[in-house]
Structures are given as structure tokens and as C-alpha cells.
Enzyme design. Structure first.
Site, PDB file in Angstrom:
ATOM      1  CG  HIS A  42      31.428 -12.754  14.024  1.00  8.77           C
ATOM      2  ND1 HIS A  42      32.781 -13.001  14.004  1.00  8.77           N
ATOM      3  CD2 HIS A  42      31.036 -12.708  12.738  1.00  8.77           C
ATOM      4  CE1 HIS A  42      33.170 -13.105  12.746  1.00  8.77           C
ATOM      5  NE2 HIS A  42      32.130 -12.932  11.963  1.00  8.77           N
ATOM      6  CE1 TYR A  67      40.465  -7.956  11.877  1.00  3.88           C
ATOM      7  CE2 TYR A  67      41.094  -9.346  10.023  1.00  3.88           C
ATOM      8  CZ  TYR A  67      41.423  -8.400  10.969  1.00  3.88           C
ATOM      9  OH  TYR A  67      42.692  -7.889  11.023  1.00  3.88           O
ATOM     10  CB  ALA A  97      16.567 -12.704  21.545  1.00  2.00           C
TER      11      ALA A  97
END
Length: 170
Positions: free
Chosen positions: A32, A35, A101
Site C-alpha cells: 500500500h 495514494y 518483517a
């Protein structure tokens, strides 16, 4: 090319049109990327991002102050961002960095280090880690066919050889 990779490729085209800067030979899997503020994000060459979030905004102040905090994110060359990590706004990650991670990167990271944790802290040098694993490859199973090209027998062999051991795959 799998559907997931195709969708990610299309998403990256839209993000680039909105101002995302991304270098050459990057591998971005199910990530992600902010945006609304992607024009504040710059990703270097040969970067790998796996199922992680890159955020250039923090809306925690929006309700109380009427404004969202924003900041640039700069990711250097040859950075690996591990599964489930989050890079927060106003962060610069140097080149040759490994983000373990599940890490939360909330401060600048110098080049050539490994970071892990919440918040991410330096746990070692990338060069030491690579050298250690290069030596380990002489002692453990090493497989040479990409995961999506393995036969049923090759998968079974891999499963058996990794019963009590780590290994390396293509």
C-alpha cells in the site's frame, strides 16, 4: 504474470501519474503506497517492498486540529522492506538497508544497516548479514528453480530437506 502482480503494476502506473517517484528494477508485492500523498514519496532503484505500507500522511491530528500531518518519504537504492512493515511520513531510509518483517519505521535509517521492531531499531550491518548467509549457503540446502516453476516432486523434496533446517530458494 499473476493477477496480483498485474493489479500492482496498474496501481503503480496510477501512483506515478499522481507524482510517485520510483526507480528502476523495483519489486513491489501487494504493498500500500499512500495514494493521496504519493507525490511526497521517492523510491530508489532495486527496491523490494513486500505487503507493506508506505505513508506520507498521518491523519491522527485531522479531527482535533482540522489538518493532517504530512512528510516526505525517501527510500534509497537496494532497500528491502519486509512483509507487514510500515514506513511513516518524514522518513529517509539510506541505501542497502533491510527492514525486517513487521517493523514500524518512524525515524531516519542510515545506509547499510538492518532494522527491526516497533519502532524499528538498528540490529546489525547489512554487509555482515549478507556475508553470514553467503557462508551458510555452503552448509544448508540451496534450491535453484523459481517457486512457481517447481514440480510436485521438487516441492516434496524441498519440504523434506527443510524439516529441521533453513535453506535458500531462487
Amino acid at each position: 504474470m499473476g493477477l496480483s502482480n498485474l493489479l500492482m503494476k496498474l496501481k503503480l502506473i496510477r501512483l506515478k501519474k499522481r507524482g510517485l517517484k520510483i526507480g528502476e528494477n523495483c519489486k513491489i508485492y501487494d504493498a500500500h503506497i499512500d495514494y493521496g500523498h504519493c507525490f511526497l514519496i521517492e523510491i530508489g532503484n532495486e527496491v523490494t517492498i513486500t505487503n507493506s505500507s508506505i505513508l506520507a500522511h498521518d491523519a491522527s491530528t485531522k479531527q482535533s486540529l482540522g489538518k493532517t500531518k504530512v512528510g516526505r518519504v525517501v527510500i534509497g537504492d537496494r532497500v528491502f522492506i519486509g512483509w507487514g512493515s510500515t514506513v511513516l511520513p518524514n522518513v529517509k531510509i539510506g541505501k542497502d538497508v533491510i527492514v525486517a518483517a513487521g517493523s514500524i519505521v518512524n525515524k531516519d535509517i542510515p545506509e547499510g544497516v538492518i532494522v527491526a521492531g516497533v519502532p524499528a531499531k538498528i540490529i546489525g550491518k547489512t554487509s555482515d548479514y549478507i556475508e553470514k548467509n553467503k557462508l551458510l549457503m555452503n552448509e544448508v540446502p540451496v534450491f535453484s528453480k523459481p517457486w512457481d516453476q517447481k514440480t510436485e516432486n521438487e516441492m516434496k523434496e524441498m519440504y523434506e530437506k527443510l524439516e529441521n533446517n533453513i535453506g535458500f530458494d531462487e
